[in-house]
Design a protein around this motif. Structure first.
Motif, PDB file in Angstrom:
ATOM      1  N   ALA A  88      48.661   0.063  50.444  1.00 35.93           N
ATOM      2  CA  ALA A  88      47.602  -0.393  50.067  1.00 35.93           C
ATOM      3  C   ALA A  88      45.701   0.285  49.833  1.00 35.93           C
ATOM      4  CB  ALA A  88      47.309  -1.748  50.055  1.00 35.93           C
ATOM      5  N   ARG A  89      45.946   1.412  51.047  1.00 31.04           N
ATOM      6  CA  ARG A  89      44.654   2.353  51.766  1.00 31.04           C
ATOM      7  C   ARG A  89      44.271   2.775  50.301  1.00 31.04           C
ATOM      8  NH1 ARG A  89      43.564   2.672  56.838  1.00 31.04           N
ATOM      9  NH2 ARG A  89      42.287   4.975  56.130  1.00 31.04           N
ATOM     10  N   LEU A  93      45.782   5.276  46.675  1.00 28.48           N
ATOM     11  CA  LEU A  93      45.595   3.883  46.020  1.00 28.48           C
ATOM     12  C   LEU A  93      45.209   5.091  44.741  1.00 28.48           C
ATOM     13  CD1 LEU A  93      47.495   1.567  44.108  1.00 28.48           C
ATOM     14  CD2 LEU A  93      44.822   0.626  44.660  1.00 28.48           C
ATOM     15  N   THR A  94      43.857   5.694  44.924  1.00 32.04           N
ATOM     16  CA  THR A  94      42.385   5.736  44.174  1.00 32.04           C
ATOM     17  C   THR A  94      42.856   7.802  43.822  1.00 32.04           C
ATOM     18  OG1 THR A  94      40.514   5.995  45.371  1.00 32.04           O
ATOM     19  CG2 THR A  94      41.319   3.932  44.102  1.00 32.04           C
TER      20      THR A  94
ATOM     21  N   HIS B  49      49.974   6.865  61.736  1.00 34.44           N
ATOM     22  CA  HIS B  49      50.412   8.066  61.007  1.00 34.44           C
ATOM     23  C   HIS B  49      50.030   7.553  59.570  1.00 34.44           C
ATOM     24  CE1 HIS B  49      53.206  10.935  59.354  1.00 34.44           C
ATOM     25  NE2 HIS B  49      53.446  10.575  58.422  1.00 34.44           N
ATOM     26  N   TYR B  50      50.140   6.978  59.014  1.00 33.75           N
ATOM     27  CA  TYR B  50      50.094   6.536  57.395  1.00 33.75           C
ATOM     28  C   TYR B  50      48.119   6.877  57.676  1.00 33.75           C
ATOM     29  CZ  TYR B  50      54.039   7.089  55.511  1.00 33.75           C
ATOM     30  OH  TYR B  50      55.955   7.944  55.405  1.00 33.75           O
ATOM     31  N   ALA B  57      42.914  12.536  52.875  1.00 30.76           N
ATOM     32  CA  ALA B  57      43.522  12.259  51.141  1.00 30.76           C
ATOM     33  C   ALA B  57      42.247  11.820  50.631  1.00 30.76           C
ATOM     34  CB  ALA B  57      44.564  10.964  50.977  1.00 30.76           C
ATOM     35  N   PHE B  58      41.980  11.367  48.959  1.00 28.96           N
ATOM     36  CA  PHE B  58      40.527  11.819  48.985  1.00 28.96           C
ATOM     37  C   PHE B  58      40.735  11.079  46.932  1.00 28.96           C
ATOM     38  CE2 PHE B  58      36.727  13.067  46.014  1.00 28.96           C
ATOM     39  CZ  PHE B  58      36.155  12.636  46.854  1.00 28.96           C
ATOM     40  N   GLY B  59      40.146   9.947  46.637  1.00 31.76           N
ATOM     41  CA  GLY B  59      40.304   8.537  45.865  1.00 31.76           C
ATOM     42  C   GLY B  59      39.040   8.992  45.358  1.00 31.76           C
ATOM     43  N   VAL B  60      39.141   8.241  44.216  1.00 35.79           N
ATOM     44  CA  VAL B  60      37.479   7.754  43.678  1.00 35.79           C
ATOM     45  C   VAL B  60      37.001   6.810  44.445  1.00 35.79           C
ATOM     46  CG1 VAL B  60      36.874   6.140  41.888  1.00 35.79           C
ATOM     47  CG2 VAL B  60      38.923   7.448  41.597  1.00 35.79           C
ATOM     48  N   ASP B  61      37.442   6.422  45.293  1.00 34.83           N
ATOM     49  CA  ASP B  61      36.714   5.110  46.396  1.00 34.83           C
ATOM     50  C   ASP B  61      35.820   5.947  47.639  1.00 34.83           C
ATOM     51  OD1 ASP B  61      37.066   3.078  45.297  1.00 34.83           O
ATOM     52  OD2 ASP B  61      38.249   2.002  47.074  1.00 34.83           O
ATOM     53  N   ASP B  62      36.757   7.731  48.008  1.00 27.39           N
ATOM     54  CA  ASP B  62      35.820   8.247  48.323  1.00 27.39           C
ATOM     55  C   ASP B  62      34.915   9.452  48.547  1.00 27.39           C
ATOM     56  OD1 ASP B  62      37.482   8.008  50.908  1.00 27.39           O
ATOM     57  OD2 ASP B  62      39.063   8.465  49.040  1.00 27.39           O
ATOM     58  N   GLY B  63      34.398   9.483  46.461  1.00 35.07           N
ATOM     59  CA  GLY B  63      33.465  10.160  46.076  1.00 35.07           C
ATOM     60  C   GLY B  63      33.320  11.129  44.610  1.00 35.07           C
TER      61      GLY B  63
END
Lengths: 438, 473
Positions: A88-89, A93-94, B49-50, B57-63
């Motif tokens: 769910a992190r 997910l995003t 690990h995860y 990784a980079f998601g919308v919540d990251d920027g």
């Protein structure tokens, strides 16, 4: 109402000034007034709290069973908290498809590990990053086998009905033929298979275990299929592979399957996860994303999307498939599941499934008026026969909050037992069924 | 960093399950595998690990994530909570319909809403992704022509600026593909189109706004040309985020549309899925939609099959869990909110575009829609710095690069789609980054050539990866 917008009216004004427009409406001046939509006939926006209430009310209209003895392509398994929590992190997910390798190493490595786990489970050499579902993976696998002179796909009447339906759809507008072959005693019959094999057959598709829960002799089928010059595609339940010989050892050319049992909830049918793995010979024909390991400009290990010359954004109409978005997040869940379970854990889950199912089948068959339909070995599903009783049995169980097996007709029920049930649960079902059958 | 396999130590266990409560059943040894080489890792090592992977990784919540054509808008947290409600995720797809009325109401309500938003008469939610939707939509078109005895309509016309999935999907659905050139404004060249259409035309596939982020002004004329030739018009919904509540595909003359719930309707992309690619169509095509569809009779939802359906395109009913999130989004925004979302998406794109026009070339002087394409050809000619170099340099500034080298008809293309959920402050920062990189390209081009310089890796060797594939360990 919530709208997730963040600009104030003052900021919007400043922005329009910078653009040189009077109003937001000006920005749409290319759209003729004739085409402009009337206000959408949808309800007014709501607060998040109200939306939660509405959705809770929908969820409440569904019946959540305390015990589930139904499988038939969707399986009820234990999902460890570590799987739910880590997957769910929001970084996972995003994120988008990892096109930008330098800022997506975590995603790319997780896909590389998923591919490795699937290869270890199946014994195959190459796995893609995922497909939509077990059914679509099966279809695209048989399409991989098509050759100019071989356009017939053989399947059996004991594979999942949805998979057959999806195959019918996908083959219908291609010059390909789907031959649905009868089985004997629930399993693939060597003579019937032999009769269906000829120079036109490119692929044979079987399931392990099959829709009736029975185990097929994959090695024998592979031999027969190969001697006719065709390829064998097998849809294998990944939990069963915790115990069973892997498809590669059996001579299967392309292993596919529904990986929903690997940590995904039943979700009313989706999202699920189609896995797809093949020998290295077929590597450049497999559809979908593949992650490869390479080095970066400094010589450090790095991961990238690779073999993209197969894919739609490069090859357009000549691509091996049109697949773009797949089920990446479901593949991540499956990876965390397989890593958390490990070899012993997966074996234990599989052992508990097969043990519970055999105890269950044995107890049911002791009931007067109930017999097992087939005699051969099965994994965690089996069919009982009880004259005209399907409805009554399932309804009696339903009243006790138990989801019984799937009624195939008035007499036959396809049952499933996983590691989720205990002896006590099974005994309770038997009691209820006993009362009905009497 | 280490792989999960390198954390493995024989005997480690992350998860324990209930011991068997019945006697163990042993399958015949002939059926069993010899070894199962999965990793054996403790729970704490799995967690670390995860977590470490997630930090790479980079998601919308990251920027900021202005990836053109992908609509990387914010994914509301509420939706995740709703999708994991036991009453949704613990429902077996083959429960009796008496016990799944809530799920069926979700699917039915979402379908109705999508019909209204697109101006279509029927919708299927079965396709699992945009390309899967394209395939489904094209199958409907094939079925429509066949049912009329029109068997020689074998060709799908696709603009040269189209997404790669368009021709690939048409090919999967058994059609031949013809490309139609773009005109000077990067829209469909009408004269060219008139020459291409005929009694072999099955359909024209189009995005509107186009992949250049411009509204196709000639859409009514295009519709007329295609329909007069007996073909249908297919709408690729990748760019619907520009026009919700402003113009509907159905009103523009489209007969079939696919949507991407993971773009327009704020469901998370999940690093490449699961998505959902609903397909809408006009009345005449409803009977061909995939089986089963949902009907409401006497106040009760039921699954119904149609004889003339193209069949199933996946197991069960598609990505239900994604549909739940999309419905929550539509309920939250409502009709006005959706329109406002599109307006702000277009405002944000124009604002960014307007602040970059003096240094980078845009294709036309028109207002853009929700995205815009810059050509860095001039910059490359002057400094040797490519679109790729600039994109990679953005990574050092903690921004996701825009889509690169697409559409293919623009040289050194960078395609920006800021989306409506970004605020002016973020856009101002991004504009400044682009302007700084423009300056850097002139003063220290080598720094851009080697970018990213602060990421966890330098540029990877893609040729090596493809030539000598290492795809597992």
């Amino acid at each position: 109402m919530a709208n997730y917008l963040t600009n104030t009216n003052e900021e919007k004004k400043q922005m329009l000034e910078a653009i040189g427009a009077q109003s937001i409406n000006d920005l749409f001046c290319d759209i003729s007034s004739k085409l402009r939509a009337k206000p959408l006939c949808l309800s007014e926006g709501l607060s998040q709290q109200e939306v939660l209430d509405i959705m809770l009310a929908y969820a409440d209209q569904n019946k959540v069973y305390k015990k589930v003895f139904r499988g038939a392509g969707s399986y009820y398994h234990y999902i460890p908290s570590v799987v739910k929590n880590l997957s769910a992190r929001s970084e996972f997910l995003t994120a988008y498809t990892p096109y930008q390798a330098e800022m997506s190493q975590g995603i790319l490595q997780s896909i590389f590990e998923y591919q490795s786990l699937i290869c270890r489970l199946t014994g195959m050499e190459v796995s893609n990053a995922s497909h939509y579902s077990g059914a679509t993976a099966a279809v695209e696998a048989v399409l991989m086998c098509a050759e100019r002179k071989r356009n017939t796909v053989v399947v059996f009447d004991n594979v999942h009905p949805d998979t057959i339906e999806v195959m019918k759809t996908y083959l219908s507008r291609r010059e390909m033929v789907l031959d649905i072959v009868r089985t004997e005693n629930g399993v693939v019959d060597a003579d019937l298979l032999a009769n269906s094999l000829n120079d036109n057959v490119c692929a044979v598709y079987v399931e392990q275990p099959n829709f009736f829960g029975l185990l097929e002799n994959l090695s024998k089928i592979a031999e027969q299929v190969h001697s006719a010059g065709a390829k064998l595609v097998a849809g294998c339940n990944p939990i069963a592979l915790g115990l069973l010989k892997n498809p590669a050892e059996c001579g299967v050319d392309i292993a596919v399957g529904e990986a929903q049992p690997l940590g995904l909830p039943m979700n009313f049918g989706g999202p699920y996860l189609g896995y797809m793995a093949c020998t290295s010979k077929e590597m450049r024909k497999i559809p979908g994303r593949i992650v490869g390991q390479t080095l970066d400009a400094d010589g450090n290990v790095a991961y990238v999307l690779t073999l993209q010359a197969r894919e739609q954004h490069i090859r357009r109409e000549k691509a091996t498939s049109n697949i773009c978005s797949n089920e990446a997040h479901c593949a991540l869940i499956a990876s965390i599941y397989l890593s958390s379970m490990g070899s012993n854990g997966l074996k234990e889950v599989a052992t508990n499934c097969v043990s519970n199912a055999h105890y269950f089948a044995n107890e049911l068959s002791k009931i007067n008026g109930i017999t097992l339909k087939f005699g051969s070995e099965f994994f965690h599903e089996f069919i009982t026969v009880s004259k005209g009783n399907s409805k009554a049995i399932l309804s009696a169980l339903d009243k006790q909050g138990i989801l019984g097996g799937l009624a195939l007709n008035d007499d036959e029920i396809l049952w499933c037992a996983t590691e989720m049930c205990t002896k006590e649960d099974i005994d309770r079902v038997n009691e209820i069924v006993n009362e009905v059958a009497l | 960093m280490k792989t999960i396999f390198e954390h493995s130590k024989v005997g480690n266990l992350a998860v324990t399950i209930r011991p068997l409560t019945v006697n163990e059943y042993k399958l015949d040894a002939n059926l069993l595998r010899d070894n199962l080489p999965l990793p054996e890792v403790s729970e704490v090592d799995i967690a670390r690990h995860y977590t470490a992977l997630s930090k790479r990784a980079f998601g919308v919540d990251d920027g900021f994530y202005p990836l053109g054509s992908c609509t990387m808008k914010y994914n509301p947290k509420l939706h995740e909570e709703i999708a994991t409600l036991s009453g949704f995720c613990n429902i077996h797809p083959l429960q009796s319909s008496d016990t799944t009325q809530g799920s069926m109401a979700v699917l039915s309500t979402l379908s109705t809403s999508l019909c209204e938003i697109t101006g279509m008469d029927g919708v299927t939610l079965q396709p699992c992704a945009g390309a899967h939707g394209e395939y489904t939509g094209l199958m409907l078109i094939g079925a429509y022509h066949s049912a009329r005895g029109d068997f020689h309509r074998t060709k799908i016309i696709v603009p040269d600026s189209a997404h790669g999935t368009n021709p690939a999907s048409a090919s999967m659905a058994g059609f031949e593909i013809i490309a139609v050139k773009s005109n000077e404004e990067k829209g469909v060249d009408l004269d060219e189109l008139r020459k291409l259409v005929g009694d072999d035309t099955a359909a024209l596939m189009l995005t509107n706004p186009t992949t250049l982020g411009l509204f196709e002004k000639n859409i009514e004329e295009i519709s007329k040309i295609v329909h007069e030739a007996g073909g249908l018009l297919y709408y690729d919904g990748a760019n619907l985020n520009a026009v919700m509540g402003i113009v509907r595909p159905g009103d523009m003359g489209f007969d079939v549309v696919h949507l991407n719930l993971h773009k327009t309707f704020a469901t998370p992309h999940g690093a490449g899925g699961p998505g959902s690619g609903p397909v809408g169509c006009k009345k005449e095509l409803i009977k061909f939609l995939p089986n089963p569809h949902i009907e409401k009779n006497d106040g009760k939802y039921e699954f119904v099959n149609s004889e003339e359906s193209i069949g199933k395109v996946t197991k069960f009913y598609g990505n239900f869990g994604v549909c739940v999130k999309a419905l929550a989004y539509i309920l939250t925004l409502g009709g006005n909110g959706l329109k406002e979302a599109s307006e702000n998406a277009v405002l944000n794109a124009n604002y960014m575009n307007a602040n970059l026009q003096d240094i980078f070339d845009t294709e036309t002087n028109r207002f853009c829609m929700h995205e815009f394409v810059l050509s860095l050809q001039k910059l490359k000619d002057e400094t040797g710095v490519s679109a790729m170099d600039v994109a990679k340099s953005m990574i050092d500034k903690h921004m996701h690069p825009p889509t690169m080298y697409f559409p293919m008809i623009v040289h050194e293309a960078l395609m920006f789609e800021p989306t409506e959920t970004e605020n002016k402050e973020t856009l101002d920062e991004a504009i400044q980054v682009m302007r700084d990189l423009f300056d850097d390209a002139h003063t220290k081009p080598e720094y851009l050539h080697s970018a990213p310089n602060n990421a966890v890796i330098k540029r990877p060797d893609e040729v090596r990866a493809a030539r000598n594939p290492i795809v597992k360990m």
